[in-house]
Design a protein around this motif. Structure first.
Motif, short mmCIF file in Angstrom:
data_model
loop_
_atom_site.label_atom_id
_atom_site.label_comp_id
_atom_site.label_asym_id
_atom_site.label_seq_id
_atom_site.Cartn_x
_atom_site.Cartn_y
_atom_site.Cartn_z
N LEU A 194 6.21 12.01 5.10
CA LEU A 194 7.29 11.03 5.07
C LEU A 194 7.51 10.47 3.67
O LEU A 194 8.66 10.41 3.21
CB LEU A 194 7.04 9.90 6.08
CG LEU A 194 8.11 8.82 6.12
CD1 LEU A 194 9.46 9.41 6.54
CD2 LEU A 194 7.71 7.71 7.07
N PRO A 195 6.47 10.05 2.94
CA PRO A 195 6.72 9.54 1.59
C PRO A 195 7.40 10.57 0.69
O PRO A 195 8.31 10.23 -0.07
CB PRO A 195 5.33 9.18 1.06
CG PRO A 195 4.51 8.93 2.27
CD PRO A 195 5.06 9.89 3.30
N ILE A 248 -6.61 7.31 0.33
CA ILE A 248 -5.29 7.84 0.00
C ILE A 248 -4.30 7.47 1.10
O ILE A 248 -3.13 7.20 0.82
CB ILE A 248 -5.35 9.36 -0.23
CG1 ILE A 248 -6.14 9.65 -1.51
CG2 ILE A 248 -3.97 9.97 -0.30
CD1 ILE A 248 -6.37 11.11 -1.79
N LYS A 249 -4.74 7.44 2.36
CA LYS A 249 -3.86 7.04 3.47
C LYS A 249 -3.32 5.64 3.24
O LYS A 249 -2.12 5.38 3.45
CB LYS A 249 -4.60 7.11 4.81
CG LYS A 249 -3.80 6.51 5.96
CD LYS A 249 -3.63 7.49 7.07
CE LYS A 249 -2.94 6.90 8.26
NZ LYS A 249 -1.57 6.53 8.08
N ILE A 250 -4.18 4.72 2.82
CA ILE A 250 -3.74 3.35 2.54
C ILE A 250 -2.72 3.36 1.41
O ILE A 250 -1.67 2.70 1.50
CB ILE A 250 -4.95 2.46 2.18
CG1 ILE A 250 -5.89 2.36 3.39
CG2 ILE A 250 -4.50 1.08 1.72
CD1 ILE A 250 -7.24 1.77 3.07
N TRP A 251 -3.00 4.12 0.37
CA TRP A 251 -2.08 4.21 -0.76
C TRP A 251 -0.73 4.78 -0.31
O TRP A 251 0.32 4.27 -0.69
CB TRP A 251 -2.71 5.08 -1.85
CG TRP A 251 -1.87 5.23 -3.06
CD1 TRP A 251 -1.73 4.35 -4.08
CD2 TRP A 251 -1.02 6.34 -3.39
NE1 TRP A 251 -0.85 4.84 -5.03
CE2 TRP A 251 -0.41 6.06 -4.62
CE3 TRP A 251 -0.74 7.55 -2.74
CZ2 TRP A 251 0.47 6.95 -5.23
CZ3 TRP A 251 0.15 8.43 -3.35
CH2 TRP A 251 0.74 8.12 -4.59
N LYS A 280 4.98 4.16 1.08
CA LYS A 280 6.10 4.25 2.04
C LYS A 280 6.94 2.98 1.98
O LYS A 280 8.17 3.04 1.95
CB LYS A 280 5.58 4.44 3.47
CG LYS A 280 5.19 5.82 3.82
CD LYS A 280 4.78 5.85 5.29
CE LYS A 280 3.76 6.91 5.55
NZ LYS A 280 3.29 6.93 6.93
N GLN A 281 6.28 1.83 1.97
CA GLN A 281 7.02 0.56 1.94
C GLN A 281 7.81 0.43 0.64
O GLN A 281 8.96 -0.01 0.65
CB GLN A 281 6.06 -0.63 2.11
CG GLN A 281 6.78 -1.93 2.30
CD GLN A 281 7.75 -1.91 3.47
OE1 GLN A 281 7.39 -1.54 4.57
NE2 GLN A 281 8.99 -2.30 3.24
N VAL A 282 7.21 0.82 -0.46
CA VAL A 282 7.92 0.77 -1.75
C VAL A 282 9.13 1.70 -1.72
O VAL A 282 10.22 1.33 -2.19
CB VAL A 282 6.96 1.16 -2.90
CG1 VAL A 282 7.72 1.35 -4.21
CG2 VAL A 282 5.88 0.10 -3.07
N LEU A 283 8.96 2.88 -1.15
CA LEU A 283 10.08 3.82 -1.08
C LEU A 283 11.18 3.33 -0.13
O LEU A 283 12.36 3.56 -0.39
CB LEU A 283 9.58 5.20 -0.68
CG LEU A 283 8.77 5.92 -1.76
CD1 LEU A 283 8.10 7.16 -1.20
CD2 LEU A 283 9.65 6.28 -2.94
N VAL A 317 2.88 13.73 -7.57
CA VAL A 317 1.67 13.02 -7.19
C VAL A 317 1.52 13.00 -5.66
O VAL A 317 0.42 13.15 -5.13
CB VAL A 317 1.67 11.58 -7.77
CG1 VAL A 317 0.52 10.76 -7.21
CG2 VAL A 317 1.59 11.63 -9.29
N LEU A 318 2.62 12.83 -4.97
CA LEU A 318 2.58 12.83 -3.50
C LEU A 318 2.11 14.16 -2.94
O LEU A 318 1.33 14.20 -1.99
CB LEU A 318 3.96 12.48 -2.93
CG LEU A 318 4.32 11.02 -2.94
CD1 LEU A 318 5.79 10.83 -2.56
CD2 LEU A 318 3.43 10.24 -2.01
N LEU A 319 2.59 15.24 -3.52
CA LEU A 319 2.13 16.55 -3.06
C LEU A 319 0.62 16.67 -3.21
O LEU A 319 -0.07 17.13 -2.29
CB LEU A 319 2.84 17.66 -3.85
CG LEU A 319 4.28 17.94 -3.46
CD1 LEU A 319 4.92 18.91 -4.46
CD2 LEU A 319 4.35 18.51 -2.06
#
Length: 109
Positions: A5-6, A62-65, A70-73, A48-50
């Motif tokens: 999703l991110p 990493i899940k928390i990050w 997601k919220q920032v996006l 970086v997401l990949l």
């Protein structure tokens, strides 16, 4: 693969930033260098997401990050949507066709 999703959100924001109406809006306000900087940063975020999604099983932090990202996006997408709406509104106003769209049938001006 992990929840992408991110990554799809980052791609969506990047795609919206490439819209002609939005680019014209940024150009009109002298923000084209800012737009290019945002686009470059989003491309870095995608890379970086990949990597983060591939490392997710190795590091639970990493899940928390990713959840925070997601919220920032979501916020970034909201801001881009607002700019896009303003850009389209400006185009309509410049075209002079707002009067016909606002006036209800049968009501005098």
């Amino acid at each position: 693969m992990a929840d992408s999703l991110p990554l799809s959100m980052a791609e969506s924001v990047l795609g919206k930033l490439g819209s002609l109406a939005l680019e014209e809006f940024f150009l009109a306000w002298g923000l084209e260098t800012d737009l290019e900087k945002i686009k470059r940063n989003l491309k870095v975020i995608e890379a970086v997401l990949l990597d983060a999604e591939q490392q997710l099983s190795l590091n639970p932090r990493i899940k928390i990050w990713l959840d925070n990202l997601k919220q920032v996006l979501y916020d970034a997408e909201d801001v881009v949507d607002e700019f896009e709406c303003e850009a389209l509104r400006s185009k309509v106003v410049k075209s002079g066709k707002t009067t016909r769209k606002v006036i209800r049938r049968g009501l005098p001006l």
